[in-house]
Write a protein that holds these residues in place. Structure first.
Motif, PDB file in Angstrom:
ATOM      1  N   UNK A  40       0.763  -1.123   0.036  1.00 20.51           N
ATOM      2  CA  UNK A  40      -0.073   0.134  -0.125  1.00 20.51           C
ATOM      3  C   UNK A  40       0.936   1.354   0.050  1.00 20.51           C
ATOM      4  N   UNK A  41       1.806   1.240   0.624  1.00 21.44           N
ATOM      5  CA  UNK A  41       2.601   2.400   0.830  1.00 21.44           C
ATOM      6  C   UNK A  41       4.339   1.916   0.878  1.00 21.44           C
ATOM      7  N   UNK A  42       4.911   2.124  -0.269  1.00 20.21           N
ATOM      8  CA  UNK A  42       6.207   1.118  -0.224  1.00 20.21           C
ATOM      9  C   UNK A  42       7.104   2.203   0.317  1.00 20.21           C
ATOM     10  N   UNK A  43       6.895   3.540   0.328  1.00 19.66           N
ATOM     11  CA  UNK A  43       8.031   4.372   1.098  1.00 19.66           C
ATOM     12  C   UNK A  43       7.884   4.005   2.665  1.00 19.66           C
ATOM     13  N   UNK A  44       7.167   3.447   3.262  1.00 19.26           N
ATOM     14  CA  UNK A  44       6.919   3.123   4.580  1.00 19.26           C
ATOM     15  C   UNK A  44       7.497   1.712   4.941  1.00 19.26           C
ATOM     16  N   UNK A  45       8.058   1.312   4.036  1.00 21.12           N
ATOM     17  CA  UNK A  45       8.662  -0.266   4.269  1.00 21.12           C
ATOM     18  C   UNK A  45       9.961  -0.276   5.324  1.00 21.12           C
ATOM     19  N   UNK A  46      10.689   0.831   5.421  1.00 19.05           N
ATOM     20  CA  UNK A  46      11.631   0.465   6.360  1.00 19.05           C
ATOM     21  C   UNK A  46      11.185   0.963   7.785  1.00 19.05           C
ATOM     22  N   UNK A  47       9.847   1.866   7.945  1.00 19.26           N
ATOM     23  CA  UNK A  47       9.340   1.907   9.424  1.00 19.26           C
ATOM     24  C   UNK A  47       8.597   0.507   9.586  1.00 19.26           C
ATOM     25  N   UNK A  48       7.831  -0.179   8.718  1.00 18.97           N
ATOM     26  CA  UNK A  48       7.144  -1.272   9.109  1.00 18.97           C
ATOM     27  C   UNK A  48       7.956  -2.552   9.317  1.00 18.97           C
ATOM     28  N   UNK A  49       9.214  -2.564   8.900  1.00 24.17           N
ATOM     29  CA  UNK A  49       9.945  -3.649   8.770  1.00 24.17           C
ATOM     30  C   UNK A  49      10.504  -3.899  10.304  1.00 24.17           C
ATOM     31  N   UNK A  50      10.484  -2.670  11.250  1.00 22.33           N
ATOM     32  CA  UNK A  50      11.079  -2.991  12.490  1.00 22.33           C
ATOM     33  C   UNK A  50       9.971  -3.586  13.195  1.00 22.33           C
ATOM     34  N   UNK A  51       8.671  -3.066  13.225  1.00 18.14           N
ATOM     35  CA  UNK A  51       7.539  -3.764  13.548  1.00 18.14           C
ATOM     36  C   UNK A  51       7.371  -5.343  13.387  1.00 18.14           C
ATOM     37  N   UNK A  52       7.449  -5.547  12.254  1.00 17.24           N
ATOM     38  CA  UNK A  52       7.348  -6.983  11.632  1.00 17.24           C
ATOM     39  C   UNK A  52       8.542  -7.847  12.250  1.00 17.24           C
ATOM     40  N   UNK A  53       9.727  -7.334  12.516  1.00 15.41           N
ATOM     41  CA  UNK A  53      10.715  -8.184  13.398  1.00 15.41           C
ATOM     42  C   UNK A  53      10.465  -8.197  14.957  1.00 15.41           C
ATOM     43  N   UNK A  54       9.802  -7.191  15.313  1.00 14.81           N
ATOM     44  CA  UNK A  54       9.339  -7.291  16.628  1.00 14.81           C
ATOM     45  C   UNK A  54       8.202  -8.157  17.076  1.00 14.81           C
ATOM     46  N   UNK A  55       7.229  -8.259  16.036  1.00 15.11           N
ATOM     47  CA  UNK A  55       6.202  -9.213  16.140  1.00 15.11           C
ATOM     48  C   UNK A  55       6.667 -10.648  15.946  1.00 15.11           C
ATOM     49  N   UNK A  56       7.621 -10.904  15.017  1.00 18.18           N
ATOM     50  CA  UNK A  56       8.096 -12.172  14.816  1.00 18.18           C
ATOM     51  C   UNK A  56       8.844 -12.566  15.934  1.00 18.18           C
ATOM     52  N   UNK A  57       9.701 -12.000  16.666  1.00 21.25           N
ATOM     53  CA  UNK A  57      10.290 -12.335  17.893  1.00 21.25           C
ATOM     54  C   UNK A  57       9.331 -12.482  19.048  1.00 21.25           C
ATOM     55  N   UNK A  58       8.299 -11.864  19.264  1.00 18.74           N
ATOM     56  CA  UNK A  58       7.450 -12.067  20.233  1.00 18.74           C
ATOM     57  C   UNK A  58       6.832 -13.536  19.891  1.00 18.74           C
ATOM     58  N   UNK A  59       6.403 -13.733  18.628  1.00 23.01           N
ATOM     59  CA  UNK A  59       5.597 -14.856  18.408  1.00 23.01           C
ATOM     60  C   UNK A  59       6.548 -16.170  18.466  1.00 23.01           C
ATOM     61  N   UNK A  60       7.940 -15.979  18.169  1.00 23.18           N
ATOM     62  CA  UNK A  60       8.703 -16.981  18.322  1.00 23.18           C
ATOM     63  C   UNK A  60       9.102 -17.309  19.698  1.00 23.18           C
TER      64      UNK A  60
END
Length: 73
Positions: A40-60
Motif C-alpha cells: 500500500x505504501x512502499x515508502x514506509x517499508x523501512x518503518x514497518x520492517x522494525x515492527x515486523x521483526x518485533x512481532x516475529x520475535x514475540x511470537x517465536x
C-alpha cells in the motif's frame, strides 16, 4: 488381540505439535500484514520492517516457551 494403532513415546510431543499451530499462524499473519502495508505504501517499508521483526520475535518466543514446557514435562 490386535491393536489398530498404538501410541508410544512422550505425549507432550503431541501437545507441542498442537501448541505450535498458534505461533505458525501468527507468523503468517505478521508477514502478511507487512507485505500488505508495503504494497500500500512502499515508502514506509523501512518503518514497518522494525515492527515486523518485533512481532516475529514475540511470537517465536511463545513457540520456544511451548517447546521448553514440552521437554520439561
Amino acid at each position: 488381540m490386535s491393536y489398530l494403532a498404538e501410541v508410544t513415546g512422550n505425549v507432550s510431543v503431541i501437545g507441542y505439535g498442537i501448541a505450535a499451530l498458534g505461533p505458525g499462524i501468527g507468523v503468517g499473519l505478521v508477514f502478511a500484514a507487512y507485505i500488505q502495508a508495503t504494497a500500500r505504501q512502499p515508502e514506509s517499508a523501512s518503518l514497518t520492517r522494525v515492527y515486523m521483526f518485533m512481532g516475529f520475535a514475540v511470537i517465536e518466543a511463545l513457540a520456544l516457551l511451548g517447546l521448553v514446557v514440552a521437554f520439561a514435562l
